[in-house]
Design an enzyme around this catalytic site. Structure first.
Site, mmCIF file in Angstrom:
data_model
loop_
_atom_site.group_PDB
_atom_site.id
_atom_site.type_symbol
_atom_site.label_atom_id
_atom_site.label_comp_id
_atom_site.label_asym_id
_atom_site.label_seq_id
_atom_site.Cartn_x
_atom_site.Cartn_y
_atom_site.Cartn_z
ATOM 1 N N HIS A 146 -4.895 -7.893 0.166
ATOM 2 C CA HIS A 146 -4.102 -6.685 0.299
ATOM 3 C C HIS A 146 -3.321 -6.624 1.615
ATOM 4 O O HIS A 146 -2.221 -6.083 1.654
ATOM 5 C CB HIS A 146 -5.040 -5.490 0.177
ATOM 6 C CG HIS A 146 -4.373 -4.157 0.201
ATOM 7 N ND1 HIS A 146 -3.579 -3.706 -0.824
ATOM 8 C CD2 HIS A 146 -4.368 -3.167 1.124
ATOM 9 C CE1 HIS A 146 -3.133 -2.488 -0.536
ATOM 10 N NE2 HIS A 146 -3.592 -2.139 0.648
ATOM 11 N N TYR A 188 -3.167 10.978 0.733
ATOM 12 C CA TYR A 188 -3.653 10.864 -0.642
ATOM 13 C C TYR A 188 -3.555 12.212 -1.356
ATOM 14 O O TYR A 188 -3.174 12.291 -2.522
ATOM 15 C CB TYR A 188 -5.099 10.350 -0.654
ATOM 16 C CG TYR A 188 -5.204 8.907 -0.221
ATOM 17 C CD1 TYR A 188 -5.164 8.564 1.122
ATOM 18 C CD2 TYR A 188 -5.317 7.884 -1.148
ATOM 19 C CE1 TYR A 188 -5.236 7.239 1.525
ATOM 20 C CE2 TYR A 188 -5.391 6.562 -0.756
ATOM 21 C CZ TYR A 188 -5.350 6.240 0.578
ATOM 22 O OH TYR A 188 -5.406 4.935 0.973
ATOM 23 N N ASP A 246 0.849 -1.198 0.000
ATOM 24 C CA ASP A 246 0.000 0.000 0.000
ATOM 25 C C ASP A 246 0.889 1.255 0.000
ATOM 26 O O ASP A 246 1.874 1.294 -0.740
ATOM 27 C CB ASP A 246 -0.953 -0.063 1.201
ATOM 28 C CG ASP A 246 -2.143 0.882 1.076
ATOM 29 O OD1 ASP A 246 -3.186 0.455 0.576
ATOM 30 O OD2 ASP A 246 -2.011 2.059 1.481
#
Lengths: 460, 460
Positions: free
Chosen positions: A429, A372, A227
């Protein structure tokens, strides 16, 4: 016939473009970042405490009482639509048992003890107190101790590595080394300070983590990440190729003009790009784009308005639970979307709430989401670190249900010394969290290969 | 020179495509929707109360006590980044006065009385109790009474029209008519029931509202809408061209292959598409796409995971406030993003909290957001109602700071009887709320034109 001709023509044209792109898209000298950039309050500059201070997670009784009260007082969520699982998001019928568990059953004291089972510290790096776990292996003198920096992402935390840490710090059969692990909370995540001004993206976090390792006495070290951890690690391999001895990723992914062209080429003739049995992990591209549209709304929002949605998520633990556990559902297995309970049983309830507590107790969800925005800012996209190659030896662990898949021949555009990849038929994930043995086995195997590649045997 | 040639070539090619597209992209017979589709619980079918029941907004003391307690108990939001306004979303420093106002100063009883100043009702349509305001004008027999359906959008409510209603229901100088207004809450918004199963998009809401009008005795009527209200209205003009006598929109926008091609053509030669002084409202397209990326994260999230983010927003009034008022900031004037307080002073605090109460008191934010998912579902996008032309006379009110701008020559692709447009140098997305006099004046003027067009003078 006409179709064949068309495809042949397209392939020729795209191949030409790909060849040309390889020449022009991969410049050689990466940009220089300010290695002392200051992210804390201005007035702290030059005055910060540089010591390494022990740290413990503390679920104070005020925190717990307030949290329980908020959970019990949560407003009734509206009914889900008929015959819908998680397709519209977290199914509100699946919410009740989680709220009840967190409010009434989750053993806060016991879990606090559990979370404090490893030595934790804080140290100020570039103005920010960085929280990290550091575990030295208890092994004989004959066993090499190899430093490994483990980097989590969103919406994970250092908690993802708790099952893996004891396995990594123990000598495993067939290996003459064990790891000393350093597991930091990303800046703005959990108990690490958040930047006070704009600009702290993955590359800049890479600088902070390199400086953290330096302050801990590690001139050279191995890194691991998935990630955002892989975004940070990818930047570190470009910025610090001499310090980073090897990079193990469970979400290796690159994006530059050349990788995109190869991906498009593979859409016409998959076998040029990807082994046939893995083609369905990449193609058809239409499926991939539909998936991006369906699953990346959170990314779009967090890359633009993290401070807005963060207000609700930091005020409502029920809302935070739905927002974060939705990701543990769909990112562990996409098909979980169709199930009524989100298929969350791959993890224990303790595990998932432990991870939530990292966000709740530290009130860090807003600052975590800002990453982000920083990663997507014009300035940071402009850095374009994926355009630069790195010689750092690299290994990709590729879980079946990971968000993205790229084959070695694309990954090698950047990671020229990709020594190999492990393709799993299971897992998602959060692989270290979900399948810690599989994860640890792969890290040992990869670092063994990195050490051989460096020509090292027992010394670091 | 090469550039000129390239542009000429592009224009010729695109013009050709546009011409061809006009032939193939605009089919003539719109799809038929089920006019009796049932959106309520199955067991209610055939048994629903068909009467029109009076309704009043009620802020119960339990509701108010609980809300105040939640607001006062809100968790401290994290500090905004240094020197940032609303660029990362709602600035948490601007939050405190709003929370204090809502919790301590907003006069709930007085506002409840205000919100109940117009007659309100509920009536069951296709299984759903639809809430609506209905105000008949008090005018002499010589003045025609013209029915007008006013449709709000997200994150608005019937509250947007409270300032306009008394002006619309009064005879205005120079006009021989006044409006009887019907202002419904969209299904799933405010006090209207939400669908219990997937599929209720804008077109299907159009069917419900047409049936609502029919149940109220209106065989023909005028419609007005912005935001989702304009999506619903646009569908109604295609589905019910005989019932809809005219359509006034404050956010007229169409999207089909032909409109997109014209828009692209205009990117090369704006003057072919748009008056020079308005070109900056559409072009450059790069600015428009950047704006979509920057501002449409909420849309992406709500079109895919409304039930997830809805959990937090229905549990935290502080979170709901930030989430909704952010839109009243940036949609009223994009430049408000740079300000510390979001430039929210265009509205009074009462106005904005009244509107929030419509979502909070009814706990409807999740179901309101589901409309994005339904509108974007494969099934509803497949309907493609923008591909069909309508003969309903139409008028566009185009505020300076509306989210999108399209010139008449694009709008006429669908609205063949667009009688004209009013271009404002002021105002934003919530124009009826922000500039009620301007809004009302335009509606009267437009409906006057619609009536002339129909050859009507005093009779309906």
């Amino acid at each position: 016939m006409a179709k064949m001709l068309f495809i042949t023509l397209m392939v020729l044209i795209i191949s030409g473009i790909v060849w040309y792109a390889a020449k022009v898209f991969m410049p050689q000298s990466p940009p220089q970042l300010d290695l002392e950039e200051w992210w804390g309050p201005k007035e702290l500059k030059g005055k910060q405490d540089r010591s390494i201070r022990p740290f413990q997670v503390n679920f104070s009784s005020e925190l717990v009482t307030d949290l329980r009260q908020r959970l019990k007082n949560h407003r009734p969520a509206v009914q889900p639509l008929e015959e819908v699982g998680f397709q519209y998001g977290f199914n509100s019928k699946a919410l009740a048992p989680w709220i009840k568990y967190w409010a009434e059953e989750y053993p806060f004291e016991e879990r606090q003890k559990f979370l404090n089972k490893y030595p934790q510290y804080k140290v100020n790096v570039q103005g920010l107190d960085i929280h990290f776990i550091r575990v030295k292996p208890e092994v004989s003198d004959k066993v090499s101790v190899v430093p490994l920096l483990l980097m989590h992402g969103w919406p994970g935390s250092v908690r993802e590595f708790y099952e893996a840490i004891p396995l990594l710090t123990k000598q495993q059969d067939g290996y003459d080394f064990a790891f000393e692990v350093i597991v930091p909370s990303l800046p703005g995540y959990g108990f690490s300070d958040a930047a006070v001004r704009p600009g702290l993206g993955p590359a800049q976090i890479g600088v902070i983590f390199r400086n953290l390792m330096k302050q801990l006495g590690f001139k050279q070290f191995y890194i691991q990440g998935g990630d955002w951890g892989s975004g940070i690690a990818g930047a570190m391999t470009v910025l610090f190729p001499k310090e980073v001895l090897g990079y193990h990723s469970n979400m290796l992914f690159i994006s530059n003009g050349y990788s995109q062209l190869r991906t498009i080429l593979g859409a016409f003739i998959p076998s040029l790009i990807v082994e046939p049995h893995l083609a369905e992990r990449m193609y058809p591209l239409s499926k991939f784009f539909a998936y991006l549209m369906e699953e990346f709304g959170y990314f779009h929002l967090q890359a633009t308005k993290p401070d807005t949605v963060g207000v609700a998520l930091s005020d409502s633990p029920t809302g935070l639970l739905a927002y974060i556990l939705e990701k543990f559902s769909s990112w562990t297995k996409f098909e979980n979307r169709a199930s009524q309970d989100g298929g969350l049983s791959k993890f224990t309830r303790e595990q998932l709430i432990d991870n939530l507590m990292m966000y709740w107790a530290s009130n860090s969800v807003t600052t975590s989401m800002r990453l982000y925005s920083e990663a997507m800012s014009n300035k940071n996209r402009g850095l374009g670190l994926d355009k630069y190659t790195t010689t750092v030896p690299t290994w990709a662990l590729q879980a079946k249900n990971e968000l993205f898949y790229q084959p070695p021949n694309i990954l090698r555009i950047k990671f020229t010394n990709l020594l190999g990849n492990t393709v799993l038929d299971d897992g998602g994930h959060f692989i270290a969290f979900e399948l810690p043995e599989v994860f640890v086995k792969d890290v040992f195997m990869a670092v063994q290969k990195f050490r051989s590649w460096h020509g090292m045997k027992t010394e670091l």
